[in-house]
Motif scaffolding. Structure first.
Motif, PDB file in Angstrom:
ATOM      1  N   GLU A   1       4.711  -6.114  -4.608  1.00  0.00           N
ATOM      2  CA  GLU A   1       5.904  -6.781  -3.700  1.00  0.00           C
ATOM      3  C   GLU A   1       6.518  -5.581  -2.962  1.00  0.00           C
ATOM      4  N   GLN A   2       7.034  -4.604  -3.775  1.00  0.00           N
ATOM      5  CA  GLN A   2       7.922  -3.480  -3.116  1.00  0.00           C
ATOM      6  C   GLN A   2       7.201  -2.871  -2.335  1.00  0.00           C
ATOM      7  N   ALA A   3       6.067  -2.621  -2.260  1.00  0.00           N
ATOM      8  CA  ALA A   3       5.398  -1.752  -1.241  1.00  0.00           C
ATOM      9  C   ALA A   3       5.237  -2.621   0.080  1.00  0.00           C
ATOM     10  N   VAL A   4       4.867  -4.044  -0.155  1.00  0.00           N
ATOM     11  CA  VAL A   4       4.806  -4.752   1.116  1.00  0.00           C
ATOM     12  C   VAL A   4       6.194  -4.679   1.815  1.00  0.00           C
ATOM     13  N   GLU A   5       7.350  -4.869   1.042  1.00  0.00           N
ATOM     14  CA  GLU A   5       8.497  -4.798   1.737  1.00  0.00           C
ATOM     15  C   GLU A   5       8.860  -3.576   2.560  1.00  0.00           C
ATOM     16  N   ALA A   6       8.486  -2.472   1.667  1.00  0.00           N
ATOM     17  CA  ALA A   6       8.694  -1.021   2.275  1.00  0.00           C
ATOM     18  C   ALA A   6       7.813  -0.942   3.660  1.00  0.00           C
ATOM     19  N   CYS A   7       6.734  -1.340   3.378  1.00  0.00           N
ATOM     20  CA  CYS A   7       5.758  -1.520   4.725  1.00  0.00           C
ATOM     21  C   CYS A   7       6.396  -2.146   5.912  1.00  0.00           C
ATOM     22  N   ALA A   8       6.887  -3.278   5.620  1.00  0.00           N
ATOM     23  CA  ALA A   8       7.639  -4.044   6.678  1.00  0.00           C
ATOM     24  C   ALA A   8       8.744  -3.383   7.123  1.00  0.00           C
ATOM     25  N   ARG A   9       9.437  -2.585   6.369  1.00  0.00           N
ATOM     26  CA  ARG A   9      10.872  -1.873   6.593  1.00  0.00           C
ATOM     27  C   ARG A   9      10.445  -0.682   7.505  1.00  0.00           C
ATOM     28  N   HIS A  10       9.393  -0.062   7.397  1.00  0.00           N
ATOM     29  CA  HIS A  10       8.989   1.172   7.922  1.00  0.00           C
ATOM     30  C   HIS A  10       7.916   1.080   9.179  1.00  0.00           C
ATOM     31  N   GLY A  11       7.734  -0.307   9.322  1.00  0.00           N
ATOM     32  CA  GLY A  11       6.694  -0.251  10.560  1.00  0.00           C
ATOM     33  C   GLY A  11       5.456   0.127  10.502  1.00  0.00           C
ATOM     34  N   PHE A  12       4.962  -0.048   9.082  1.00  0.00           N
ATOM     35  CA  PHE A  12       3.489  -0.282   8.936  1.00  0.00           C
ATOM     36  C   PHE A  12       2.910  -1.607   9.083  1.00  0.00           C
ATOM     37  N   ALA A  13       2.045  -1.666   9.733  1.00  0.00           N
ATOM     38  CA  ALA A  13       1.678  -3.130  10.252  1.00  0.00           C
ATOM     39  C   ALA A  13       0.819  -3.778   8.768  1.00  0.00           C
ATOM     40  N   GLY A  14       0.048  -2.952   8.149  1.00  0.00           N
ATOM     41  CA  GLY A  14      -0.678  -3.515   7.283  1.00  0.00           C
ATOM     42  C   GLY A  14      -0.841  -2.893   5.795  1.00  0.00           C
ATOM     43  N   ILE A  15      -1.348  -3.543   5.049  1.00  0.00           N
ATOM     44  CA  ILE A  15      -1.437  -2.909   3.767  1.00  0.00           C
ATOM     45  C   ILE A  15      -2.816  -3.169   2.872  1.00  0.00           C
ATOM     46  N   THR A  16      -3.210  -2.182   1.988  1.00  0.00           N
ATOM     47  CA  THR A  16      -4.475  -2.401   1.468  1.00  0.00           C
ATOM     48  C   THR A  16      -4.067  -2.042  -0.023  1.00  0.00           C
ATOM     49  N   PRO A  17      -4.081  -3.448  -0.953  1.00  0.00           N
ATOM     50  CA  PRO A  17      -3.779  -3.150  -2.392  1.00  0.00           C
ATOM     51  C   PRO A  17      -5.220  -2.905  -3.065  1.00  0.00           C
ATOM     52  N   TRP A  18      -4.743  -2.522  -4.281  1.00  0.00           N
ATOM     53  CA  TRP A  18      -5.968  -2.420  -5.277  1.00  0.00           C
ATOM     54  C   TRP A  18      -5.901  -3.623  -6.065  1.00  0.00           C
ATOM     55  N   LEU A  19      -6.980  -3.898  -6.649  1.00  0.00           N
ATOM     56  CA  LEU A  19      -6.918  -5.284  -7.797  1.00  0.00           C
ATOM     57  C   LEU A  19      -6.086  -5.227  -8.764  1.00  0.00           C
ATOM     58  N   ASP A  20      -5.801  -4.064  -9.472  1.00  0.00           N
ATOM     59  CA  ASP A  20      -4.796  -3.883 -10.443  1.00  0.00           C
ATOM     60  C   ASP A  20      -3.551  -4.168 -10.179  1.00  0.00           C
ATOM     61  N   ASP A  21      -3.269  -4.001  -8.672  1.00  0.00           N
ATOM     62  CA  ASP A  21      -1.907  -4.204  -8.194  1.00  0.00           C
ATOM     63  C   ASP A  21      -1.492  -5.649  -8.300  1.00  0.00           C
ATOM     64  N   LEU A  22      -2.512  -6.368  -8.333  1.00  0.00           N
ATOM     65  CA  LEU A  22      -2.476  -7.979  -8.081  1.00  0.00           C
ATOM     66  C   LEU A  22      -2.685  -8.783  -9.193  1.00  0.00           C
ATOM     67  N   LYS A  23      -2.899  -8.083 -10.458  1.00  0.00           N
ATOM     68  CA  LYS A  23      -3.095  -8.892 -11.626  1.00  0.00           C
ATOM     69  C   LYS A  23      -2.527 -10.017 -11.990  1.00  0.00           C
ATOM     70  N   HIS A  24      -1.071  -9.798 -11.633  1.00  0.00           N
ATOM     71  CA  HIS A  24      -0.209 -10.858 -12.058  1.00  0.00           C
ATOM     72  C   HIS A  24      -0.086 -12.085 -10.988  1.00  0.00           C
ATOM     73  N   LEU A  25      -0.841 -11.940  -9.757  1.00  0.00           N
ATOM     74  CA  LEU A  25      -0.628 -12.731  -8.575  1.00  0.00           C
ATOM     75  C   LEU A  25      -2.230 -13.611  -8.449  1.00  0.00           C
ATOM     76  N   THR A  26      -2.137 -15.049  -8.207  1.00  0.00           N
ATOM     77  CA  THR A  26      -3.508 -15.488  -7.599  1.00  0.00           C
ATOM     78  C   THR A  26      -3.818 -14.840  -6.307  1.00  0.00           C
ATOM     79  N   PRO A  27      -4.916 -14.841  -5.582  1.00  0.00           N
ATOM     80  CA  PRO A  27      -5.041 -14.267  -4.265  1.00  0.00           C
ATOM     81  C   PRO A  27      -4.245 -15.031  -3.132  1.00  0.00           C
ATOM     82  N   ALA A  28      -3.996 -16.392  -3.410  1.00  0.00           N
ATOM     83  CA  ALA A  28      -3.011 -17.186  -2.357  1.00  0.00           C
ATOM     84  C   ALA A  28      -1.589 -16.502  -2.550  1.00  0.00           C
TER      85      ALA A  28
END
Lengths: 272, 272
Positions: free
Chosen positions: B17-44
């Motif tokens: 969540e922090q990384a997505v925020e930081a991307c938005a703030r600094h003008g990086f248009a996309g993000i590529t997460p690792w499965l481990d980053d998302l363990k606490h979230l459903t894909p949706a």
């Protein structure tokens, strides 16, 4: 029956004279010194040290590294290589390890670096062709591309030899090329061109703590040296198996204990 | 106009969540997460985090590494890869970075390891072909052969894609392939087969202090990223330039200062 040689860097803490003695004591039939090891000796004196101990000259290090002193340093690099080749010839070596060099200082251009190195190779190959010494071009592992060698695979090294077409052969160092899925194909290609000149061994440690100075003894890592040797002999290679180990850890060991263990390891990896 | 994405490993100390925020703030248009980053979230849920911030899904990490748990671990490795692919599909990623794995434990056989990894690839490519996610096979630098990848060059990766013939494409990571003199040829080959899926960047430091965790920011090393990008765009690649930096040193920096500088570096290396 494989015959073993020691590249002098493997015994980094010893003088040339001590290393020759140690080779004789531990049944290593040949030695490959570096020019720096012999600064205090004429080629004839250096040869006599080996002859007196009954140790053969397996090879000589080294020539090349054209980019090291920048674009303006080409003439000096070529002169230094010629001097090494001439010393090797008088010393009685028949091959000289040749490493083409990396990127030019302050440049990221691979095409420029490759052209620069190739031009240097043309010049020293011409010189070597008038001596009994053959250049033995050594492809280095791609992790050494920026510093030491624009040639990072056997395929590329074979291409360079084809283009140079001047008696230039290959040094095959297991540490540099063990990962290459084309190993067998490129060894066969080199053999058919009569350019398999040297075979160096050591082992790739997992993990590797330092890119240059953490090679292992045969058997301590993941390289299938036995299979590589089989490929080499099947292709017709019949010269030395030369141990070349850069290792700050192993350099600190007692040389006699180290060489005794090394000989054991060689006999296991390369059975008669 | 190049668009930039951040591979989540580049912001290793941040949550997804922090990384997505930081991307938005600094003008990086996309993000590529690792499965481990998302363990606490459903894909949706994971997708909604990105959508809410206006950040696109650039890719997903990863599938493969078949040899990691030995010969008996193949089914588990394939199941894990299928799970990653399915998660990536629901998440809305269209590609998944695929790394084929290294040597089998207690084995030095490259042929065995390559056959094992290829068999795994056949199985997961079949699975992926029934989803919207394409496998993006990533050749790793040959220094990672024992641990992570039997495929160490673009040429070999293209060969694997040809043999798999099942929609498998490539991830081109500058750090892994910058040294390859066949870079242009193999990129053109990949492009003509419609398999240039991702382009990762970082820089190769001289010296490199750690084989895995000492990559540099664009501009701090010797990779000619501008030339590589030119080759990619000439071949028709028009997707993200994705920054993937493994660096214990950079991970310790303040993320905002780091990302601001990173964006500068990207704009210099890849001018509009």
């Amino acid at each position: 029956m494989p015959e073993f040689a020691i590249n002098k860097i493997t015994l980094n803490e010893l003088s040339y004279e001590q290393a020759v003695e140690a080779c004789a004591r531990h049944g290593f039939a040949g030695i490959t010194p570096w020019l720096d090891d012999l600064k205090h000796l004429t080629p004839a004196q250096a040869r006599k040290v080996a002859d007196d101990a009954g140790v053969s000259i397996a090879g000589f290090c080294n020539a090349g590294l054209f980019a090291l002193h920048g674009k303006g340093g080409m003439d000096n690099a070529v002169d230094a290589a010629r001097h090494s080749i001439d010393y090797a010839a008088e010393f009685g070596a028949t091959t000289i390890v040749t490493v083409v060099g990396g990127l030019l200082p302050d440049s990221k251009s691979i095409p420029d670096a490759r052209k620069f190195a190739f031009d240097g190779m043309v010049r020293i190959a011409e010189h070597a062709s008038n001596t009994p010494v053959r250049l033995a071009l050594e492809p280095l592992h791609p992790m050494y591309t920026p510093d030491w060698s624009m040639v990072g695979s056997l395929s590329d090294a074979n291409d360079w030899c084809d283009r140079l077409d001047n008696g230039v052969g290959l040094t095959v160092d297991a540490y540099h090329v063990w990962w290459d899925p084309d190993f067998e194909v490129e060894i066969a290609r080199a053999a058919s061109a009569g350019r398999l000149l040297s075979f160096h061994i050591s082992d790739w440690l997992v993990p590797t703590g330092h890119m240059l100075l953490d090679r292992g003894m045969p058997g301590d890592g993941v390289i299938d040296l036995t299979a590589m040797w089989q490929t080499m002999t099947n292709a017709g290679y019949g010269d030395y198996i030369e141990v070349e180990i850069f290792s700050e850890r192993l350099w600190k060991q007692d040389p006699d204990a180290f060489l005794a263990e090394l000989k054991n390891r060689c006999n296991i990896a390369f059975p008669a």
